[in-house]
Scaffold this motif. Structure first.
Motif, short mmCIF file in Angstrom:
data_model
loop_
_atom_site.label_atom_id
_atom_site.label_comp_id
_atom_site.label_asym_id
_atom_site.label_seq_id
_atom_site.Cartn_x
_atom_site.Cartn_y
_atom_site.Cartn_z
N UNK A 1 3.83 6.58 -7.59
CA UNK A 1 2.96 5.50 -7.13
C UNK A 1 3.76 4.38 -6.48
N UNK B 1 -15.79 4.78 15.07
CA UNK B 1 -15.26 5.07 13.74
C UNK B 1 -13.98 5.87 13.86
N UNK C 1 -11.21 6.99 -4.84
CA UNK C 1 -10.28 5.88 -5.11
C UNK C 1 -8.86 6.34 -4.83
N UNK D 1 0.80 -1.21 0.00
CA UNK D 1 0.00 0.00 0.00
C UNK D 1 0.83 1.27 0.00
N UNK E 1 -4.82 6.50 -5.06
CA UNK E 1 -3.91 6.38 -6.18
C UNK E 1 -2.80 5.39 -5.90
N UNK E 2 -2.74 4.88 -4.70
CA UNK E 2 -1.57 4.06 -4.37
C UNK E 2 -1.76 2.64 -4.88
N UNK E 3 -0.63 2.00 -5.08
CA UNK E 3 -0.66 0.62 -5.56
C UNK E 3 -0.88 -0.33 -4.40
N UNK E 4 -1.00 -1.56 -4.70
CA UNK E 4 -1.02 -2.60 -3.69
C UNK E 4 -1.98 -2.27 -2.55
N UNK E 5 -3.22 -2.01 -2.93
CA UNK E 5 -4.23 -1.72 -1.91
C UNK E 5 -4.36 -2.91 -0.99
N UNK E 6 -4.33 -2.69 0.32
CA UNK E 6 -4.51 -3.81 1.25
C UNK E 6 -5.91 -4.40 1.06
#
Lengths: 325, 518, 335
Positions: free
Chosen positions: B476, C324, C1, B273, C3-8
Motif C-alpha cells: 500500500x 467520459x 474502493x 495516491x 486499496x491505495x493510500x492517500x486518495x486524492x
C-alpha cells in the motif's frame, strides 16, 4: 535491398509505365520533353504540400488546415511584396506565418490533446479567413514583376526549372532528415508507439509539433509557387491542395507499405502524371478530382491489410456454409 | 453428482505448420471448477477458443451433455450454453454496471430499433443480485469501479443468458489484488453451487490448489495430465515440472553480490495516491529486489525513478547528488534505464524491426556527429547484442511484434544494454514469459548486476526472492519490510507484501514490521 | 474502493454539479444573449422577413446535419455530407431543367444520397477503412459529379415546383419547413433516447469492441448512421435547389464548417460533450442567428468565417473536455 522492396519498386515502375503508355497513346504530346517537365513542375507546386503532410501521417495524425494556411501564407508574401519588401524577406515572412500556424496546430494537438481532424479543420478555416485580411480578399499583384517572384517560376538553375530544382532539394532534405538522421527516427517512433517512444527518451510532443510545422511550411511554399506562376496572390492559392496531397501520401504508402519520403515522391509522381494527362486530353478539372478520389480509395482499400482479412472472412464463411461436419 | 457435461475427443488444430493441438481429449464434470495450465503456446488457449467457437477445429468431436455439436462461430457456442470472459474484458466505461451487464440483451428480440427501458433493466439487475449476491452498486459507472468489480460485471454479462452451462475465464486474476481475488473466488463458488461449470485458465499455480477441483496440464499441444487438486496436493506433485516436462533445475542464478558504491538513492519519496516515505538504495554489483502486488505503488515508483512522473515529496540522489529528472530522456542521459512493466505498449515499437528498437534509447551511439545514422554500424551492434541476449530467431529485420514474449523482453534488455546505463530497473520482467526463457532473462540480470546496479520490481514473490541480493516488500505504498535475502525467507517477504490478510487473520497481535537499516 | 493510500481529494459534489449544469445549459443562455444583442444593435434583426430567413436557413442546415450528428456521436467522422447536398442539389436542378417533374427529380437526388451513404457505410463500417480519408475521397467524388452536371458552372432552375411552394408555405409566421425540421428532430430525439439505437451508438463511441463482443451488429449500425447522414444531406440539397432556384456545385463549402461546428458545439447541450440532436438544433439556430446578425452589422464574409472557425474550436474543446472516456480514434487524436 530485400525481395519485398524490389517487388514494390517493380509495381511502382510498372504503374508509371502503364500510365505513361495509356496517356502516350491517347495524346501525342504526353511523352514530349516539354510535357515531362510540366509534370515535374506540377509535382513541385501542388505536389510539394504532400511532402510535409508525409511527416504528419508518419506520426499518425491528420492535418486538414494546410490549404487555408497556404492561402494565408501566400497572401502574406504577396502583401509584403506589394509593400515593397525584397523578395527573400517577403517569402520568409509568408513561411514564418506558416510556421506559426503549424506551432499552434502542434500545441493544440499534442499538448492540449485536442482531436487533430476537427481542430485542423477549424484552424484551416480561421487561417483562410485571415488570408482576406490584407486586401479584403482582392488579388494582390503590385510589385510582383519588380520583386523577382515571377522569376522563381520562370528561370532555371542547372538546366532545371527553378521550381523543380527546389522540389528536388526539398525532397532530398526531407529524405535525409526522415530516413537518414537520428532526428528522423523519432518521427516513426512517435507514430508507431508514442508510449514506448517516450520511455526511450523520444520527445514525442516535439515531434508532433515539428510534423505540423513542416506541413504548414511546405504548404505555404506551394502556395507561393502557385502565386509565382499566376503572377498574383489571392486567397484561392490553397484550393485544390487537399485531396491530391492526401492521395499522394496514401498512394505512396499503399505501394510501399508505409508512409515515407520516397513513397510520397512515387505517389506524387503518379498523381501528377494522371492530372497532367487529363489536362492534355482536355478533360475538365472536375472529372480529375473524381478520378483522384477513386484512385485514393482503391489504393487504401487494396493495400489495407484489413481489407484482405475481411475478404478472407467473407470467403471463409461462404465455404463453411457448405463444408461437411 | 459427477456427470460429464462436456467431452472433447481427438481434437486437432493446425495453424500453418504449427500443430497447436494434437489429438487432445478433454472432459468436464458438471459443476466443477477446472483449471487449465500450461506455458505459452502449450495449447490451452487454443482449446478454449475452439470451445467458445472462435476457432474451428480441424479434427475431433465435441459432445455437450451427451449430444454431438459442431460450432461454426461464437454464436453457436453461446446457443449451446458456453460463455467466455476475456482476460481483459471490454466494457463501456461511461455506462453503469447494469447497462454493461445487459449490453446487447436489453430486449428479448434482437433489433436496432427496440425500446430501451432503463428501469426494466434495473429491475432485471436486482433479480440478478438476488441470484448472485455480490456487494456491487450496479448503478455506478463502470469507469469508477474497482478492477474486481469490473471483472464481476464482465462475468455477469457473460451469464445473462439463463441457459449458460459452461463459463470460461481467461486469466481473470492477472490484475487483481489479493483481497479482490478472494471476492472473485467467492463469486465462482456461488456460480458453482448454482450448477455452472467453470473452466479457468491461469498462470498462477497457487490458485490451482486454492480454487480448482481438478486441473489439466497442456504441453506442446497435448493434454499431459488431468488430476484432482486434492490428490495432486497429497502426492506432492510438482506442477512446474509437469508443465515443462523436465526437472526445472536451477531457475535463478547463484547470488554473488559485491556491493559497491550507491548509484541511486531515494529518500522519503512520496506521491499522492501512490507511495509514501520510500527510502531505498541500489548499489553497483548487487540486485535489489522489490516485491509488491497490484496496488502497492510499485509501478508508480518505477516511473518516478525514471523521470516519467515527478514525485511530490522526497529526493532522488544519483552518486550522492540530489537530482530532479526532466523526463525519461533526462533519466537516460544520466544513466538510468527502465524495462517497463508492459513491454508491448511501453517497451517496444512492435511494428519496427529489431535494430530500430535496440538503438532507440541512445541513437547518438548509432549516428555521426552531424546526426546521420550509421546504418552498417547499427546493424553490427544490433547483431552483437542479439547474440548476447540469445535472441531467437536472430533475424534482425523481423518486426519486434513477431517475436515471442520472452524474446521481446530480450530486445528490451538489449535496448538497455545499448543505452549503456549504470542503473537498470526491471518491472515485471517475466510476465507472460514461459519458464524456458525466464532462466535466460534471470541470467542476464545477474550478469548485468556484476558491473551495474540492478533493481527488480515484481509481483512474483518467488522471483524477487530467488533473484535478489537484498529484498524489500512494498505494501500500500509504503515499505513494509527490508532485508538481505540470505537473512530472511521468501515466506516472510510474501507475508509482508500481503500484510492485510495477515492482520485480518491475526488481529492486533500481528507481527510487527521488521526494518533493517539500509 | 481503491486499496491505495492517500486518495486524492474528490472534487466537491456541489462544484461538479454546478459546473455540469452551467455547461449543459450555457448554449441556450448564449443563444438568448446573442439574439438580444443583435436585436438591440440592429432593430432590423427582428423584422419578420429576417426571422423568416433565419428560420428557413436554419431548417435546411438542420436537416442537413441531422444524420451527421449521429455519425459523430458514434465516434466516426463524415466530411462528405456537404458534397452530397451539393450533388443532390445539382441532380435536382439538372433533371428539372431536362423536363423531369420535381417529385421524380427529388427522388433521383435522394437516390444519390443513398448511394453515397451506402458506399461510405460499407467502406468504413465493413471494410474498416479510415473514415477521414474515405469520406474525403467520396466527398471529393460527389463534388466532381456535381460539377460535371453543370459542366463546371451553376444551373438555373426556372420553376421551383412543389419544393419551392413548400418553402413558401407558412403557418402564421412559422415557415412550414421549420415545422418539418422540428418534427424530424423530435422523431430523432425519440430514436436517440428511447430506442436501443441511440444507446448502442453512444456505447460504440466509447468502446466499439465491447459492443461487437456483446453481439450487437456494430457494422450495420455504422452503415446506418452514414446512410442517414447522406440521406439528410440529400434532402437538404433538394430544398437548396428550390431555395436558391438553381443548382450550385460549390455550395458544399459553405456548409462544411457549419455542420461540424453545430454538431460539436451542440454536444455540450444536455449530454456534456456527446453529440446529440437537440444540441445540434440549438447550435444550428445559433449559427443562423450569427450569420444574419453579423451580416446586418456589416461584417464581411471572411470575418464571419474566422468567427465560425473559432466557434468550431470551442466546440471541439468542449466535447473533448466533457467526454467520459478519452477522445476516440476516428474523430481525431492518434489513429
Amino acid at each position: 535491398m530485400n525481395r519485398a522492396l524490389l517487388m514494390r519498386l517493380g509495381a511502382f515502375l510498372a504503374m508509371v509505365v502503364v500510365i505513361g503508355a495509356i496517356f502516350g497513346v491517347l495524346s501525342s504530346q504526353f511523352l514530349s520533353q516539354n510535357n515531362i517537365a510540366a509534370i515535374f513542375r506540377h509535382m513541385s507546386a501542388e505536389g510539394i504540400a504532400g511532402l510535409g503532410l508525409t511527416f504528419v501521417i508518419v506520426v499518425r495524425r491528420f492535418d486538414l488546415s494546410f490549404p487555408g494556411i497556404a492561402a494565408f501564407g501566400a497572401m502574406t508574401t504577396g502583401q509584403l511584396i506589394a509593400l515593397g519588401y525584397p523578395l527573400f524577406p517577403s517569402i520568409a515572412g509568408g513561411i514564418a506565418v506558416g510556421i506559426v500556424c503549424g506551432v499552434i496546430n502542434g500545441l493544440a494537438i499534442s499538448v492540449l490533446k485536442l482531436p487533430d481532424i476537427v481542430t485542423t479543420i477549424a484552424m484551416g478555416s480561421i487561417a483562410y479567413g485571415l488570408s482576406f485580411i490584407y486586401s479584403n480578399g482582392a488579388t494582390i499583384s503590385d510589385n510582383f514583376m519588380e520583386s523577382g517572384i515571377l522569376d522563381i517560376n520562370d528561370q532555371t538553375i542547372a538546366y532545371l526549372d527553378e521550381p523543380i530544382f527546389f522540389m528536388l532539394v526539398l525532397y532530398l532534405l526531407a529524405w535525409l532528415v526522415l530516413h537518414r538522421s537520428r532526428f528522423g527516427r523519432g518521427f516513426y517512433a512517435t507514430g508507431e508507439n508514442p508510449r514506448a517512444a517516450m520511455f526511450s527518451g523520444v520527445h514525442v510532443r516535439l515531434y508532433v509539433i515539428a510534423a505540423f510545422i513542416l506541413t504548414s511550411a511546405t504548404a505555404v511554399w506551394a502556395g507561393i509557387l502557385h502565386c509565382a506562376e499566376a503572377g498574383q496572390a489571392d486567397p484561392s492559392a490553397g484550393d485544390g491542395f487537399l485531396t491530391p496531397a492526401f492521395a499522394s501520401v496514401y498512394l505512396g504508402a499503399a505501394l510501399f507499405g508505409y508512409a515515407s519520403v520516397p513513397a510520397t515522391f512515387a505517389g506524387t509522381l503518379l498523381i501528377s502524371m494522371m492530372l497532367n494527362g487529363f489536362t492534355l486530353l482536355s478533360v475538365p478539372y472536375y472529372y480529375s478530382d473524381a478520378i483522384i478520389s477513386v484512385v485514393l480509395i482503391s489504393a487504401i482499400a487494396v493495400f489495407d491489410p484489413r481489407f484482405a482479412a475481411a475478404l478472407q472472412r467473407i470467403v471463409k464463411t461462404r465455404s463453411l456454409a457448405g463444408a461437411p461436419k | 453428482m459427477s456427470e460429464t457435461i462436456l467431452r472433447m475427443t481427438g481434437i486437432g488444430k493446425t495453424f500453418g505448420a504449427v500443430k497447436a493441438l494434437d489429438n487432445v481429449d478433454f472432459e468436464l464434470q458438471r459443476g466443477e471448477i477446472h483449471a487449465l495450465l500450461g506455458t505459452n503456446g502449450a495449447g490451452k488457449s487454443t482449446l478454449v477458443k475452439i470451445l467458445s467457437g472462435v476457432y474451428l477445429k480441424d479434427a475431433g468431436e465435441m459432445f455437450i451433455a451427451g449430444e454431438a455439436v459442431t460450432f461454426t462461430g461464437p454464436r453457436d457456442a453461446i446457443e449451446n450454453g458456453i460463455a467466455a470472459v476475456q482476460q481483459h474484458p471490454e466494457l463501456v466505461p461511461g455506462l453503469s454496471g447494469f447497462e454493461n451487464i445487459f449490453l446487447g440483451r436489453e430486449t428479448t428480440s434482437p433489433g436496432l430499433f427496440r425500446r430501451f427501458q432503463r428501469d426494466a433493466l434495473r429491475q432485471r439487475a436486482e433479480a440478478l443480485l438476488t441470484r448472485f449476491p455480490i456487494g456491487i452498486d450496479l448503478a455506478e459507472e463502470i469507469g469508477n469501479m474497482a478492477a474486481v468489480d469490473r471483472e464481476v460485471i464482465a462475468v455477469l454479462h457473460a451469464l445473462t443468458r439463463d441457459d449458460i452451462k459452461i463459463l470460461i475465464l481467461d486469466e481473470p486474476t492477472s490484475t487483481l489484488t489479493e483481497r479482490e481475488k478472494a471476492l472473485l473466488f467467492r463469486l465462482m463458488r456461488t456460480l458453482k453451487n448454482a450448477g455452472i461449470t467453470i473452466v479457468y485458465i491461469t498462470h498462477r499455480l497457487e490458485e490451482v490448489f486454492e480454487i480448482a477441483d481438478r486441473f489439466t496440464i497442456f504441453r506442446g499441444g497435448r493434454n499431459i495430465a488431468t488430476m484432482r487438486s486434492d490428490d495432486a496436493q497429497r502426492a506432492g506433485v510438482s506442477i512446474p515440472e509437469m508443465m515443462l516436462g523436465e526437472k526445472t533445475g536451477q531457475l535463478y542464478p547463484d547470488r554473488h553480490a559485491q556491493p559497491g558504491e550507491a548509484l541511486i538513492e531515494a529518500r522519503g519519496l512520496g506521491q499522492d495516491g501512490a507511495f509514501e516515505g520510500i527510502d531505498l538504495v541500489a548499489r553497483r554489483g548487487e540486485i535489489l529486489g522489490v516485491f509488491g502486488l497490484v496496488g502497492s505503488g510499485m509501478d508508480e515508483l518505477s516511473k518516478a525513478l525514471f523521470g516519467v512522473t515527478r514525485p511530490e515529496r522526497g529526493d532522488i540522489l544519483l552518486g550522492g547528488k540530489k537530482i530532479i529528472f526532466h523526463g525519461p530522456s533526462d533519466a537516460l542521459r544520466r544513466g538510468i534505464f527502465l524495462v517497463p512493466g508492459d513491454r508491448r505498449t511501453e517497451g517496444l515499437t512492435l511494428t519496427r524491426d529489431v535494430a530500430f528498437n535496440m538503438t532507440l534509447a541512445k541513437l547518438r551511439r548509432a549516428s555521426s556527429l552531424a546526426g546521420f545514422m550509421k546504418l552498417r554500424a547499427e546493424r553490427r551492434i544490433a547483431a552483437e547484442l542479439a547474440a548476447h541476449v540469445a535472441l531467437q530467431p536472430a533475424i534482425l529485420q523481423r518486426h519486434a511484434g513477431l517475436f515471442s514474449g520472452g524474446n521481446q523482453q530480450k530486445i528490451v534488455i538489449a535496448k538497455g544494454l545499448y543505452a549503456q546505463a549504470d542503473i537498470y530497473i526491471f518491472v515485471e520482467p517475466t510476465v507472460g514469459v514461459d519458464i524456458g526463457a525466464r532462466a535466460k532473462l534471470y541470467a542476464l540480470m545477474r550478469e548485468l548486476s556484476a558491473t551495474k546496479a540492478v533493481i527488480v520490481m515484481s509481483s512474483d514473490c518467488d522471483e524477487v526472492y530467488g533473484l535478489a541480493d537484498r529484498v524489500m516488500a512494498l505494501y500500500k505504498g509504503r515499505i513494509a519490510f527490508e532485508s538481505p535475502a540470505l537473512e530472511t525467507t521468501a515466506n516472510r517477504l510474501l507475508t509482508a507484501g500481503i500484510m492485510s490478510a495477515q492482520q485480518a487473520a491475526e488481529g492486533p497481535s500481528a507481527p510487527q514490521v521488521e526494518r533493517q537499516p539500509a | 474502493m481503491s486499496d491505495t493510500i492517500l486518495q486524492p481529494a474528490a472534487p466537491l459534489g456541489v462544484g461538479r454539479g454546478l459546473r455540469q449544469f452551467l455547461v449543459r445549459y450555457s448554449l441556450a443562455g448564449i443563444f438568448i444573449i446573442v439574439v438580444l444583442a443583435f436585436s438591440i444593435l440592429r432593430p432590423d434583426f427582428t423584422r419578420a422577413e429576417n426571422i423568416n430567413e433565419i428560420l428557413i436557413s436554419a431548417s435546411i442546415s438542420g436537416i442537413m446535419f441531422l444524420g451527421l450528428t449521429w455519425v459523430l456521436a458514434a465516434g466516426e467522422i463524415d466530411i462528405s455530407f456537404m458534397e452530397v447536398a451539393a450533388l443532390s442539389d445539382m441532380i435536382v436542378a439538372g433533371l428539372v431543367n431536362a423536363g423531369w417533374g420535381w417529385p421524380l427529380a427529388a427522388c433521383a437526388g435522394l437516390a444519390a444520397g443513398v448511394a453515397v451513404g451506402l458506399l461510405n457505410g460499407f467502406l468504413v463500417g465493413y471494410m474498416r477503412l479510415p473514415a477521414l480519408i474515405t469520406t474525403l475521397a467520396t466527398g471529393s467524388f460527389a463534388r466532381s459529379i456535381a460539377a460535371v452536371i453543370g459542366l463546371g458552372s451553376s444551373v438555373e432552375v426556372a420553376d421551383t415546383g412543389i419544393a419551392g411552394r413548400f418553402l413558401n408555405l407558412h403557418f402564421g409566421f412559422l415557415p412550414a419547413v421549420a415545422v418539418l425540421t422540428v418534427l424530424l428532430y423530435a422523431a430523432a430525439w425519440f430514436v436517440q433516447e428511447k430506442l436501443v439505437f441511440g444507446h448502442y451508438l453512444y456505447a460504440m463511441e466509447q468502446n466499439r469492441n465491447a459492443v461487437v463482443e456483446a453481439g450487437i451488429p456494430a457494422r450495420r449500425l455504422t452503415v446506418l448512421v452514414y446512410l442517414m447522414s447522406a440521406i439528410c444531406a440529400a434532402i437538404a440539397g433538394i430544398l437548396l435547389t428550390a431555395s436558391l432556384a438553381s443548382g450550385q456545385p460549390r455550395i458544399g463549402v459553405s456548409f462544411f464548417i457549419d455542420g461540424l461546428t453545430a454538431v460539436l458545439l451542440g454536444g455540450m447541450v444536455i449530454k456534456l460533450g456527446q453529440p446529440n440532436v437537440l444540441g445540434t438544433l440549438l447550435a444550428v439556430l445559433l449559427l443562423a442567428v450569427l450569420v444574419s446578425g453579423t451580416a446586418l452589422i456589416g461584417w464581411s464574409d471572411w470575418e464571419r468565417d474566422i468567427l465560425k472557425g473559432a466557434l468550431l474550436l470551442i466546440g471541439v474543446i468542449i466535447v473533448v473536455k466533457g467526454r467520459a472516456a478519452p477522445a476516440t480514434a476516428q474523430m481525431g487524436g492518434a489513429h
